[in-house]
Scaffold this motif. Structure first.
Motif, PDB file in Angstrom:
ATOM      1  N   SER A  82      12.605   4.131  17.107  1.00 20.10           N
ATOM      2  CA  SER A  82      12.100   3.963  18.402  1.00 20.10           C
ATOM      3  C   SER A  82      10.705   3.739  18.902  1.00 20.10           C
ATOM      4  O   SER A  82      10.265   3.595  19.653  1.00 20.10           O
ATOM      5  N   ALA A  83       9.668   4.605  17.796  1.00 18.80           N
ATOM      6  CA  ALA A  83       8.505   5.086  18.236  1.00 18.80           C
ATOM      7  C   ALA A  83       8.000   3.741  17.911  1.00 18.80           C
ATOM      8  O   ALA A  83       7.087   2.446  18.974  1.00 18.80           O
ATOM      9  N   ARG A  84       8.603   2.405  17.239  1.00 19.26           N
ATOM     10  CA  ARG A  84       7.962   1.328  16.627  1.00 19.26           C
ATOM     11  C   ARG A  84       7.934   0.499  17.839  1.00 19.26           C
ATOM     12  O   ARG A  84       6.824  -0.314  18.154  1.00 19.26           O
ATOM     13  N   TYR A  85       9.109   0.469  18.644  1.00 20.31           N
ATOM     14  CA  TYR A  85       9.753   0.155  19.390  1.00 20.31           C
ATOM     15  C   TYR A  85       8.706   0.315  21.150  1.00 20.31           C
ATOM     16  O   TYR A  85       8.775  -0.091  22.434  1.00 20.31           O
ATOM     17  N   LEU A  86       7.781   1.341  21.162  1.00 20.38           N
ATOM     18  CA  LEU A  86       6.843   1.661  21.673  1.00 20.38           C
ATOM     19  C   LEU A  86       6.786   2.800  22.451  1.00 20.38           C
ATOM     20  O   LEU A  86       6.426   2.357  23.935  1.00 20.38           O
ATOM     21  N   HIS A  87       8.309   3.259  22.022  1.00 21.98           N
ATOM     22  CA  HIS A  87       8.888   4.618  23.374  1.00 21.98           C
ATOM     23  C   HIS A  87       8.630   5.865  22.931  1.00 21.98           C
ATOM     24  O   HIS A  87       7.619   6.339  22.068  1.00 21.98           O
ATOM     25  N   SER A  88       8.285   6.399  24.024  1.00 25.00           N
ATOM     26  CA  SER A  88       7.971   7.671  23.444  1.00 25.00           C
ATOM     27  C   SER A  88       9.158   8.803  23.347  1.00 25.00           C
ATOM     28  O   SER A  88      10.300   8.384  23.406  1.00 25.00           O
TER      29      SER A  88
ATOM     30  N   VAL B 230      15.613  -1.816  27.617  1.00 23.48           N
ATOM     31  CA  VAL B 230      14.978  -2.828  28.377  1.00 23.48           C
ATOM     32  C   VAL B 230      14.419  -3.081  29.499  1.00 23.48           C
ATOM     33  O   VAL B 230      15.968  -3.249  29.962  1.00 23.48           O
ATOM     34  N   PRO B 231      13.954  -3.291  30.692  1.00 21.48           N
ATOM     35  CA  PRO B 231      14.657  -3.640  32.306  1.00 21.48           C
ATOM     36  C   PRO B 231      14.794  -4.800  32.166  1.00 21.48           C
ATOM     37  O   PRO B 231      14.666  -6.040  31.681  1.00 21.48           O
ATOM     38  N   ALA B 232      16.120  -5.012  33.071  1.00 21.22           N
ATOM     39  CA  ALA B 232      16.409  -6.723  33.127  1.00 21.22           C
ATOM     40  C   ALA B 232      15.406  -7.895  33.770  1.00 21.22           C
ATOM     41  O   ALA B 232      16.047  -8.874  33.017  1.00 21.22           O
ATOM     42  N   ALA B 233      14.509  -7.267  33.933  1.00 21.37           N
ATOM     43  CA  ALA B 233      13.510  -9.080  34.228  1.00 21.37           C
ATOM     44  C   ALA B 233      12.723  -9.554  32.515  1.00 21.37           C
ATOM     45  O   ALA B 233      12.813 -10.322  32.583  1.00 21.37           O
ATOM     46  N   ARG B 234      13.445  -8.627  31.591  1.00 31.74           N
ATOM     47  CA  ARG B 234      12.740  -8.990  30.814  1.00 31.74           C
ATOM     48  C   ARG B 234      14.580  -9.096  28.998  1.00 31.74           C
ATOM     49  O   ARG B 234      14.052  -9.326  28.622  1.00 31.74           O
ATOM     50  N   ARG B 235      15.165  -9.048  30.534  1.00 30.43           N
ATOM     51  CA  ARG B 235      16.886  -9.598  29.336  1.00 30.43           C
ATOM     52  C   ARG B 235      17.357 -11.224  30.269  1.00 30.43           C
ATOM     53  O   ARG B 235      17.540 -10.700  31.204  1.00 30.43           O
ATOM     54  N   LEU B 236      17.960 -11.513  29.551  1.00 31.61           N
ATOM     55  CA  LEU B 236      17.926 -13.115  29.912  1.00 31.61           C
ATOM     56  C   LEU B 236      19.859 -12.572  29.501  1.00 31.61           C
ATOM     57  O   LEU B 236      20.764 -11.451  28.976  1.00 31.61           O
ATOM     58  N   THR B 237      20.301 -12.646  30.664  1.00 35.68           N
ATOM     59  CA  THR B 237      21.846 -12.658  31.023  1.00 35.68           C
ATOM     60  C   THR B 237      23.079 -13.392  29.679  1.00 35.68           C
ATOM     61  O   THR B 237      22.133 -14.479  29.001  1.00 35.68           O
TER      62      THR B 237
END
Length: 318
Positions: free
Chosen positions: A32-38, A307-314
């Motif tokens: 999770s940290a490698r994905y840059l999450h706190s 991941v925010p919707a703006a960064r995902r494909l449907t």
């Protein structure tokens, strides 16, 4: 008065909150940290396998001790900026769909957006004098983990019913010298299939109660039975009752199976939105390397959910 603990202030929550610091929780924290999450990891410091002398079959770390594996995992977590917190989570409140407040023993509340349950299980040991002295070296609960060390040796399976039969049959991979001892319980092996397979393999079933384990150091000499006889053995495997290490899953309303495990899908998502589970608390093989793998898979799923919707494909149409 309680204190709300978060990365900066009371309005902000950690992206990922993990309860449990075994292989599943530590692996999930690192990924999770490698994905840059706190990331916040809360651990009670009372692991299920603290008595076990070593973990077998962990890739690249042969016969690593549980404490060493946990220490290495915690060091990696710190390197990635994971916040490690010692404590017991008494309950998890949910003020909104995107927030859980973890209420710790002592009064602190820790806010997280996604919650991973990695608390594992607790085992119910047989009440046999001398047993604690040999557990983890020559007394075990998992043939998959420790069967290799029993190859060619005399083994006693302490248990009854289907669980004992299944364990004895599993151990025939490594040794033909197996006895089932029910420790005073009814054998419950009347099923024709049980009888046929045990008879064909020459596995007797004794019903006497075990008075004590005779040992020298960590070496087992024999089991002393209530009838005064001594049953020569080198290894003990025993079937056990298990229960969840805490009731957070039940508090949150997560579906559970008949064994008390938290039910998950292929993404390690539970029946409760934004709550995930990995490790022994979920169904599956109870191997440390499997728990670590599942922790990584759970972290991937948690990341995708953040991941925010703006960064995902449907989703593509098939």
């Amino acid at each position: 008065m309680t204190t709300l603990v978060s990365p900066t202030d009371s309005a902000q929550a950690y992206d990922v909150g993990i309860v449990g610091g075994g292989p599943a929780g530590l692996s999930a924290a690192i990924w999770s940290a490698r994905y840059l999450h706190s990331v916040l990891l809360v651990d009670s410091g009372d692991p299920r396998n603290w008595e076990t002398r070593r973990i077998n079959g962990y890739l690249g770390l042969p016969a690593v001790q549980p404490a060493e594996l946990r220490a290495r995992g915690r060091e990696s977590c710190r390197d990635y900026g994971v916040v490690l917190r010692e404590g017991v989570v008494l309950r998890a409140d949910r003020p909104s769909e995107e927030r859980f407040d973890l209420c710790l023993e002592g009064g602190d509340r820790l806010a997280v957006r996604r919650l991973l349950l990695a608390t594992g299980l607790r085992d119910v040991w047989p009440d046999i004098p001398g047993f604690a002295h040999v557990y983890g070296t020559n007394a075990h609960v998992c043939p998959d983990c420790d069967g290799y060390e029993a190859r060619g040796k005399r083994v006693v399976v302490i248990g009854h019913g289907r669980h004992a039969v299944r364990m004895a049959l599993s151990l025939t991979t490594w040794t033909p010298n197996i006895v089932i001892c029910t420790n005073g319980r009814p054998p419950e092996v009347d099923d024709p299939e049980y009888c046929a397979k045990l008879d064909a393999l020459g596995i007797p079933v004794l019903t006497d109660r075990v008075v004590r384990v005779c040992y020298e150091g960590t070496t087992i000499d024999c089991l002393e039975l209530e009838n005064g006889s001594r049953l020569e053995t080198h290894k003990i495997f025993f079937t056990i009752a298990q229960y969840p290490a805490d009731d957070l899953g039940a508090q949150l309303g997560c579906d559970r199976d008949n064994g008390g495990h938290v039910v998950i899908d292929e993404h390690h998502h539970t029946s409760v939105q934004n709550v995930f589970a990995a490790g022994d608390i979920a169904p599956g093989p109870q191997l440390a390397i499997v728990a670590a793998s599942h922790g990584a898979v759970a972290a991937l799923s948690i990341h995708k959910s953040l991941v925010p919707a703006a960064r995902r494909l449907t989703a593509a149409e098939h």
